[in-house]
Design a protein around this motif. Structure first.
Motif, PDB file in Angstrom:
ATOM      1  N   TRP A  81     -20.162  -8.361   0.508  1.00 19.20           N
ATOM      2  CA  TRP A  81     -19.112  -7.924   0.881  1.00 19.20           C
ATOM      3  C   TRP A  81     -18.516  -7.447   0.411  1.00 19.20           C
ATOM      4  O   TRP A  81     -18.292  -5.924   0.815  1.00 19.20           O
ATOM      5  CB  TRP A  81     -18.178  -9.020   1.494  1.00 19.20           C
ATOM      6  CG  TRP A  81     -18.782 -10.298   2.488  1.00 19.20           C
ATOM      7  CD1 TRP A  81     -18.538 -11.376   1.668  1.00 19.20           C
ATOM      8  CD2 TRP A  81     -19.593 -10.284   3.309  1.00 19.20           C
ATOM      9  NE1 TRP A  81     -18.752 -12.310   1.976  1.00 19.20           N
ATOM     10  CE2 TRP A  81     -19.327 -11.678   3.547  1.00 19.20           C
ATOM     11  CE3 TRP A  81     -20.137  -9.419   3.804  1.00 19.20           C
ATOM     12  CZ2 TRP A  81     -20.458 -11.864   4.467  1.00 19.20           C
ATOM     13  CZ3 TRP A  81     -21.070  -9.772   4.985  1.00 19.20           C
ATOM     14  CH2 TRP A  81     -21.413 -11.116   4.971  1.00 19.20           C
ATOM     15  N   MET A  82     -18.223  -6.986  -0.424  1.00 19.67           N
ATOM     16  CA  MET A  82     -17.671  -5.621  -1.077  1.00 19.67           C
ATOM     17  C   MET A  82     -18.620  -4.207  -1.439  1.00 19.67           C
ATOM     18  O   MET A  82     -17.914  -3.627  -1.528  1.00 19.67           O
ATOM     19  CB  MET A  82     -17.455  -5.839  -3.001  1.00 19.67           C
ATOM     20  CG  MET A  82     -16.091  -7.300  -2.617  1.00 19.67           C
ATOM     21  SD  MET A  82     -15.168  -7.657  -4.261  1.00 19.67           S
ATOM     22  CE  MET A  82     -14.735  -6.824  -5.395  1.00 19.67           C
ATOM     23  N   THR A 124     -11.017  -4.117  -4.378  1.00 20.14           N
ATOM     24  CA  THR A 124     -11.469  -3.247  -3.750  1.00 20.14           C
ATOM     25  C   THR A 124     -11.283  -1.725  -3.565  1.00 20.14           C
ATOM     26  O   THR A 124     -11.459  -0.972  -2.998  1.00 20.14           O
ATOM     27  CB  THR A 124     -12.621  -3.632  -2.986  1.00 20.14           C
ATOM     28  OG1 THR A 124     -13.024  -4.792  -3.041  1.00 20.14           O
ATOM     29  CG2 THR A 124     -13.688  -2.749  -2.674  1.00 20.14           C
ATOM     30  N   LEU A 125     -10.424  -2.358  -3.485  1.00 18.44           N
ATOM     31  CA  LEU A 125      -9.128  -0.849  -2.778  1.00 18.44           C
ATOM     32  C   LEU A 125      -8.416  -0.122  -3.778  1.00 18.44           C
ATOM     33  O   LEU A 125      -8.618   1.023  -3.129  1.00 18.44           O
ATOM     34  CB  LEU A 125      -7.459  -1.923  -1.881  1.00 18.44           C
ATOM     35  CG  LEU A 125      -7.616  -2.124  -0.622  1.00 18.44           C
ATOM     36  CD1 LEU A 125      -6.611  -2.734  -0.705  1.00 18.44           C
ATOM     37  CD2 LEU A 125      -7.876  -1.778   0.281  1.00 18.44           C
ATOM     38  N   GLU A 126      -8.900  -0.423  -4.984  1.00 15.10           N
ATOM     39  CA  GLU A 126      -8.883   0.764  -6.023  1.00 15.10           C
ATOM     40  C   GLU A 126      -9.402   1.938  -5.555  1.00 15.10           C
ATOM     41  O   GLU A 126      -9.462   2.671  -5.686  1.00 15.10           O
ATOM     42  CB  GLU A 126      -8.212  -0.091  -7.571  1.00 15.10           C
ATOM     43  CG  GLU A 126      -7.086  -0.330  -7.475  1.00 15.10           C
ATOM     44  CD  GLU A 126      -7.547  -1.549  -8.840  1.00 15.10           C
ATOM     45  OE1 GLU A 126      -8.472  -1.142  -9.653  1.00 15.10           O
ATOM     46  OE2 GLU A 126      -6.400  -2.239  -9.038  1.00 15.10           O
ATOM     47  N   LEU A 150      -5.758   3.187   7.756  1.00 15.12           N
ATOM     48  CA  LEU A 150      -4.791   2.711   8.327  1.00 15.12           C
ATOM     49  C   LEU A 150      -5.302   1.380   8.941  1.00 15.12           C
ATOM     50  O   LEU A 150      -5.387   0.445   8.744  1.00 15.12           O
ATOM     51  CB  LEU A 150      -3.218   3.144   8.751  1.00 15.12           C
ATOM     52  CG  LEU A 150      -2.196   1.980   9.381  1.00 15.12           C
ATOM     53  CD1 LEU A 150      -2.121   1.504   7.064  1.00 15.12           C
ATOM     54  CD2 LEU A 150      -0.871   3.092   9.900  1.00 15.12           C
ATOM     55  N   ILE A 151      -5.789   1.485  10.484  1.00 21.75           N
ATOM     56  CA  ILE A 151      -6.691   0.745  11.048  1.00 21.75           C
ATOM     57  C   ILE A 151      -7.369  -0.090  10.434  1.00 21.75           C
ATOM     58  O   ILE A 151      -8.258  -0.961  10.026  1.00 21.75           O
ATOM     59  CB  ILE A 151      -7.122   1.090  11.883  1.00 21.75           C
ATOM     60  CG1 ILE A 151      -5.991   2.237  13.108  1.00 21.75           C
ATOM     61  CG2 ILE A 151      -7.478   0.512  13.236  1.00 21.75           C
ATOM     62  CD1 ILE A 151      -6.661   2.649  14.680  1.00 21.75           C
ATOM     63  N   ALA A 152      -8.625   0.854   9.505  1.00 20.63           N
ATOM     64  CA  ALA A 152     -10.218   0.306   8.652  1.00 20.63           C
ATOM     65  C   ALA A 152      -8.999  -0.725   7.634  1.00 20.63           C
ATOM     66  O   ALA A 152      -9.841  -1.459   7.207  1.00 20.63           O
ATOM     67  CB  ALA A 152     -10.731   1.496   8.352  1.00 20.63           C
ATOM     68  N   LEU A 153      -8.282  -0.576   7.017  1.00 17.61           N
ATOM     69  CA  LEU A 153      -8.325  -0.816   5.815  1.00 17.61           C
ATOM     70  C   LEU A 153      -6.924  -1.340   5.393  1.00 17.61           C
ATOM     71  O   LEU A 153      -6.739  -2.416   4.497  1.00 17.61           O
ATOM     72  CB  LEU A 153      -7.976   0.310   4.773  1.00 17.61           C
ATOM     73  CG  LEU A 153      -8.955   0.829   4.604  1.00 17.61           C
ATOM     74  CD1 LEU A 153      -9.022   2.233   3.292  1.00 17.61           C
ATOM     75  CD2 LEU A 153     -10.809   0.013   3.901  1.00 17.61           C
TER      76      LEU A 153
END
Length: 250
Positions: A81-82, A124-126, A150-153
């Motif tokens: 998934w990542m 993954t956000l980094e 904002l919506i996507a993440l």
């Protein structure tokens, strides 16, 4: 851990029975999927199928993907998934093959699935944050882009995570209180665990890969059989060099 990876393993057990094939089928499928994801991501980034094959080959030779995808654990599922989240983002940011909204939408969906498998996928956000900064640098509609990000993440991953966690109700523990208890239990477990093991290795020795992880160990009549997970130095020791080269090129 969250419920998605465990639910997939449970589905395998339901289909194939409570035995090794049932436990391992979905992690194994995810492991094969990561190979294709690495190929697709590398081909997109390096604009070469040859380099994509090379990256996938190095991934196969890394030493850890094969045992991690051949046992009833969550690593391969989360990694798939990542990688797909990054691949979806790059479909716009690098290849310009998808629209920005489509890329962010699928990036958020795959990130939500990763988060619903293991919390460590938050890392993954980094990388995604660095990618988003590039988009902001190039965008003329930054306010619209901020809303889409904002919506996507945040919104989409959180919605997927909550929906996945409601699978707890199938186990006979209905109600939102059970979902909340599971979150507090996971947090308490990971922050307060103080476990030791006679085979444990000190963290300072990890880069040298002096001691493998034994996923299975059995000794009988002087003969030892086991499943070993350890990195391939020819691949792993090239990672710092690769990161340094990428920073120099940047």
């Amino acid at each position: 851990h969250p419920m998605l990876g465990k639910a997939l393993i449970a589905i395998g057990i339901r289909i194939f029975g409570d035995q090794a094939w049932g436990w391992r089928i979905f992690p194994a499928v995810a492991g094969v999927g990561t190979l294709f994801a690495v190929y697709g991501l590398a081909t997109l980034l390096l604009e070469s199928r040859r380099w994509g094959v090379g990256a996938a080959t190095l991934f196969m030779m890394a030493g850890t993907p094969i045992p991690n995808s051949r046992i009833a654990m969550l690593h391969a599922v989360m990694l798939l998934w990542m990688l797909l989240s990054l691949w979806a983002f790059c479909q716009h940011a690098v290849g310009r093959r998808w629209s920005r909204r489509k890329a962010l939408l699928w990036c958020g969906i795959f990130f939500g699935l990763a988060l619903s498998t293991k919390w460590i996928s938050l890392l993954t956000l980094e990388l995604l944050a660095l990618c988003v900064l590039v988009l902001f640098k190039e965008a003329h509609d930054r306010r619209t882009l901020a809303g889409e990000v904002l919506i996507a993440l945040l919104v989409i991953p959180l919605a997927i995570y909550i929906c996945v966690q409601t699978t707890l109700w199938l186990g006979g523990d209905p109600g939102w209180s059970s979902v909340w208890r599971h979150q507090t239990y996971m947090l308490s477990y990971h922050t307060s665990l103080n476990a030791t093991h006679p085979y444990a290795s000190r963290w300072v020795t990890w880069p040298l890969m002096l001691r493998p992880i034994w996923y299975y160990f059995h000794e009988e009549a002087g003969r030892v059989s086991g499943i070993v997970c350890i990195g391939n130095p020819a691949v792993f020791w090239m990672i710092p060099a690769g990161i340094g080269y990428a920073i120099w090129r940047y």
